[in-house]
Design a protein around this motif. Structure first.
Motif, PDB file in Angstrom:
ATOM      1  N   SER A 273       0.820  -1.216   0.000  1.00 37.03           N
ATOM      2  CA  SER A 273       0.000   0.000   0.000  1.00 37.03           C
ATOM      3  C   SER A 273       0.852   1.264   0.000  1.00 37.03           C
ATOM      4  O   SER A 273       0.442   2.302  -0.520  1.00 37.03           O
ATOM      5  N   HIS A 315      -8.827  -5.267  -0.549  1.00 33.71           N
ATOM      6  CA  HIS A 315      -7.942  -4.469   0.318  1.00 33.71           C
ATOM      7  C   HIS A 315      -7.450  -3.207  -0.390  1.00 33.71           C
ATOM      8  O   HIS A 315      -7.278  -2.164   0.244  1.00 33.71           O
ATOM      9  N   HIS A 319      -8.105   0.425   1.144  1.00 33.44           N
ATOM     10  CA  HIS A 319      -7.029   1.398   1.300  1.00 33.44           C
ATOM     11  C   HIS A 319      -7.380   2.706   0.606  1.00 33.44           C
ATOM     12  O   HIS A 319      -7.276   3.785   1.196  1.00 33.44           O
ATOM     13  N   GLU A 320      -7.825   2.607  -0.652  1.00 33.81           N
ATOM     14  CA  GLU A 320      -8.144   3.810  -1.423  1.00 33.81           C
ATOM     15  C   GLU A 320      -9.298   4.596  -0.799  1.00 33.81           C
ATOM     16  O   GLU A 320      -9.279   5.823  -0.750  1.00 33.81           O
ATOM     17  N   LYS A 322     -10.071   4.572   2.273  1.00 34.58           N
ATOM     18  CA  LYS A 322      -9.704   4.860   3.664  1.00 34.58           C
ATOM     19  C   LYS A 322     -10.613   4.157   4.685  1.00 34.58           C
ATOM     20  O   LYS A 322     -10.684   4.559   5.841  1.00 34.58           O
ATOM     21  N   LYS A 325      -7.232   1.221   7.786  1.00 35.22           N
ATOM     22  CA  LYS A 325      -5.959   1.900   8.015  1.00 35.22           C
ATOM     23  C   LYS A 325      -4.842   0.893   7.764  1.00 35.22           C
ATOM     24  O   LYS A 325      -4.846  -0.197   8.347  1.00 35.22           O
ATOM     25  N   PHE A 326      -3.914   1.257   6.886  1.00 33.63           N
ATOM     26  CA  PHE A 326      -2.818   0.339   6.577  1.00 33.63           C
ATOM     27  C   PHE A 326      -1.564   0.753   7.340  1.00 33.63           C
ATOM     28  O   PHE A 326      -1.125   1.894   7.267  1.00 33.63           O
TER      29      PHE A 326
END
Length: 392
Positions: A273, A315, A319-320, A322, A325-326
């Motif tokens: 990520s 995933h 991630h994109e 939000k 949380k990565f």
């Protein structure tokens, strides 16, 4: 926000099925049938029965009191390490082997990194009397010798991947090549990766994890919702399962932990990520590590199950958007977390899981009352690595 894929297998811009023409009939057959099969009373009865009497589910939700005291919060561990075969992987292989049988398949192929998916696939093939071929990187064969021995005992044929970094990515490449040459086989993919419908199908089969967390947490605390769920992410199946029934509940923070290897910017990392860009790998559009020419950058992690250059399309979307949380943990941090859990709670975790544990010291825990960490696997397979670093 919608966290289920559309009819073409897209989560936002991520997903789809980018496959050679020769594989189209296989993938279409699966796409046309998997939801109907999974939702059938026959499948559900057989699946639940095997999970209960063969796998040993439900896996416990354990209140880790000493770990909780150390971090001044309440930590629960979802004990997927106590499943038959020692990890969450068997939830998926039990389901997919039943689907393969419904489709009349008699030969199964699979890829594996840490070996847990290979063991889980070989196990269910032995259970059902089906032929099993497992592709595994030459590097991983050396560092995961106990799992290689288990697969052989279970009757699987192991084909080494000798190209690239000789790890999970390369094993997947070889499995896909073999599948193209032998389209009569069923490819039992081990994570939420690959062409649609695999990411959705695997997520649905792993969703048993969060289904149980909700019931168990309510039973123990009166509330089915933790403040946060933490899980390690390579391809991302254990995280997908732990997150699944909480995806639309934004009161529950979802924390995905990737492998930073020797450091995110060290050139020896698998923190997709942070380092990745949009591209296509193994049949789906997602975020992956690549160079300026679109060539895949070799990932690295001490953990054989996390050194994958991409991440599942779900995933990538989490991630994109939000929604998740990565975070990431280095080899050193994961080792320290593994030794800590072992000494404090008497539980030796898999190196993959240790990455999820390793972010506790990095978090502002004052805002969390209850945290669930998905303990995705046990550490037996990693003992040689643990022993090598024990006194360092």
């Amino acid at each position: 926000m919608k966290f289920q894929p559309d009819n073409n297998g897209y989560y936002g811009q991520f997903g789809g099925a980018f496959i050679p023409e020769l594989l189209y009939p296989n993938v279409k057959e699966l796409k046309d049938n998997y939801i109907q099969i999974i939702n059938s009373s026959e499948f559900q009865e057989a699946y639940k029965d095997l999970l209960k009497h063969y796998v040993g589910r439900p896996s416990p939700l354990y209140h880790a009191k000493r770990l909780s005291e150390k971090y001044n919060t309440t930590v629960y561990l979802k004990r997927e390490d106590l499943n038959h075969t020692g990890a969450h992987k068997v939830n998926n292989t039990i389901g997919q082997i039943l689907i393969a049988k419904y489709l009349g398949k008699t030969k199964i192929i699979a890829e594996t990194g840490a070996g847990q998916h290979g063991v889980a696939t070989a196990t269910v093939c032995a259970l059902m009397g089906l032929e099993c071929v497992v592709f595994m990187g030459e590097t991983d064969i050396k560092r995961q010798a106990p799992n290689v021995a288990r697969m052989k005992m279970l009757g699987a044929r192991i084909i080494p991947a000798t190209s690239g970094s000789k790890t999970l990515k390369d094993a997947t490449n070889e499995a896909i090549r073999y599948w193209i040459q032998h389209p009569e086989t069923y490819y039992l993919i081990g994570s939420v990766v690959g062409p649609h419908p695999y990411p959705d199908m695997v997520a649905r089969l792993q969703a048993i994890i969060s289904e149980e967390i909700k019931i168990q947490l309510k039973d123990q605390t009166g509330n089915e919702n933790p403040d946060a769920i933490i899980a390690c992410v390579g391809g991302g199946s254990n995280a997908a399962g732990a997150f699944y029934h909480y995806l639309n509940n934004d009161k529950v923070e979802l924390i995905a932990v990737e492998a930073a290897g020797l450091g995110v910017n060290s050139g020896e990392s698998a923190a997709t990520s942070q380092l990745g860009e949009v591209g296509v790998i193994h049949g789906s559009k997602t975020i992956l590590m690549q160079d300026d020419y679109g060539q895949i950058v070799e990932p690295y992690s001490i953990s054989a199950g996390l050194d994958y250059p991409g991440v599942g399309p779900l995933h990538a979307f989490l991630h994109e958007s939000k929604r998740a949380k990565f975070m990431n943990a280095t080899d050193k941090e994961a080792l320290q977390a593994a030794y800590e859990l072992t000494k404090i709670e008497g539980i030796i975790p898999a190196l993959e899981t240790a990455h999820a544990l390793a972010v506790l010291p990095k978090m502002d825990l004052s805002k969390y009352n209850t945290i669930v960490i998905n303990l995705s696997g046990r550490g037996d397979k990693d003992l040689e690595t643990y022993i090598q670093h024990l006194d360092k």
